[in-house]
Scaffold this motif. Structure first.
Motif, mmCIF file in Angstrom:
data_model
loop_
_atom_site.group_PDB
_atom_site.id
_atom_site.type_symbol
_atom_site.label_atom_id
_atom_site.label_comp_id
_atom_site.label_asym_id
_atom_site.label_seq_id
_atom_site.Cartn_x
_atom_site.Cartn_y
_atom_site.Cartn_z
ATOM 1 N N ALA A 130 0.832 -1.209 0.000
ATOM 2 C CA ALA A 130 0.000 0.000 0.000
ATOM 3 C C ALA A 130 0.865 1.258 0.000
ATOM 4 C CB ALA A 130 -0.939 -0.007 1.202
ATOM 5 N N LEU A 131 1.929 1.245 0.787
ATOM 6 C CA LEU A 131 2.836 2.393 0.814
ATOM 7 C C LEU A 131 3.554 2.563 -0.525
ATOM 8 C CD1 LEU A 131 4.219 1.919 4.416
ATOM 9 C CD2 LEU A 131 2.859 3.866 3.610
ATOM 10 N N ALA A 132 4.004 1.464 -1.116
ATOM 11 C CA ALA A 132 4.678 1.537 -2.420
ATOM 12 C C ALA A 132 3.739 2.150 -3.455
ATOM 13 C CB ALA A 132 5.140 0.151 -2.863
ATOM 14 N N ARG A 133 2.509 1.719 -3.439
ATOM 15 C CA ARG A 133 1.510 2.202 -4.408
ATOM 16 C C ARG A 133 1.195 3.677 -4.175
ATOM 17 N NH1 ARG A 133 -1.758 -1.416 -3.131
ATOM 18 N NH2 ARG A 133 -3.012 -0.280 -1.624
ATOM 19 N N ASN A 134 1.010 4.076 -2.925
ATOM 20 C CA ASN A 134 0.578 5.440 -2.639
ATOM 21 C C ASN A 134 1.718 6.455 -2.613
ATOM 22 O OD1 ASN A 134 -2.271 5.048 -2.313
ATOM 23 N ND2 ASN A 134 -1.792 3.947 -0.446
ATOM 24 N N VAL A 135 2.827 6.092 -2.027
ATOM 25 C CA VAL A 135 3.921 7.046 -1.849
ATOM 26 C C VAL A 135 4.792 7.144 -3.096
ATOM 27 C CG1 VAL A 135 5.965 7.607 -0.462
ATOM 28 C CG2 VAL A 135 3.916 6.674 0.648
ATOM 29 N N TRP A 136 5.040 6.018 -3.735
ATOM 30 C CA TRP A 136 5.964 6.008 -4.867
ATOM 31 C C TRP A 136 5.298 5.633 -6.185
ATOM 32 C CZ3 TRP A 136 7.515 3.942 -0.092
ATOM 33 C CH2 TRP A 136 8.555 4.632 0.543
ATOM 34 N N GLY A 137 4.008 5.470 -6.213
ATOM 35 C CA GLY A 137 3.342 5.076 -7.455
ATOM 36 C C GLY A 137 3.733 3.676 -7.890
#
Length: 183
Positions: A130-137
């Motif tokens: 979720a963090l990879a998707r939201n923070v770094w696309g």
């Protein structure tokens, strides 16, 4: 009598602003940014504030004290009052502020739901995704999402261990393990 109602503070307003300020200070930790961390951009800063605020709101909602939801709402209100002020300071026109704040609210809400699901399941890999998707696309530097997920899990545990009365007094300790030390 109506005038006095306008001048009265809402319940937990002062504590909500103090707690939100603590979340923002934690989100500004320089160790979270950099080549192998979160991009130091408006979006990256928003993502870290959203993460820290979501962890705090989650903690407040989960407390058995009946004041928890109202205090969580006060933190949320402080966050979006701050977002409104920041947009105005950046020169965003009055006519578009409402739309921009709504977009930010939707982004926060989606992130908070994704983080909540992963934290509730104790699934660090899901939180990392979720963090990879939201923070770094979806394209984080090697290990960055894993480190941020570990940091968030540690903060979640640290917040869970703090007494509710401290939150009511506007105090939250966002120290868990040092950033970059495996967290």
């Amino acid at each position: 009598m109506a005038l006095f109602g306008l001048l009265r503070r809402r319940t937990h307003e002062r504590a909500g602003f103090a707690l939100y300020t603590a979340a923002v200070q934690a989100a500004r930790d320089p160790g979270l940014f950099g080549e192998d961390g979160v991009p130091d951009t408006l979006e990256g800063r928003f993502d870290l504030i959203a993460l820290h605020a979501a962890l705090l709101v989650r903690r407040l909602h989960r407390d058995p004290d009946p004041r928890g939801p109202a205090l969580a709402q006060a933190v949320f209100d402080a966050m979006f009052a701050d977002m409104d002020i920041n947009l105005r300071e950046m020169g965003v026109g009055d006519m578009s502020i409402g739309k921009r704040v709504r977009v930010m609210w939707e982004a926060f809400h989606g992130r908070a739901l994704a983080y909540e699901a992963a934290l509730e399941a104790g699934d660090e890999a899901a939180l990392e995704a979720a963090l990879a998707r939201n923070v770094w696309g979806g394209e984080p530097p090697a290990g960055a999402a894993r480190r941020l997920a570990g940091h968030a899990m540690a903060l979640n545990a640290a917040l869970a261990g703090q007494p509710f009365e401290g939150f009511v007094a506007g105090q939250a300790d966002f120290r868990a393990t040092p950033v970059g030390a495996g967290a």
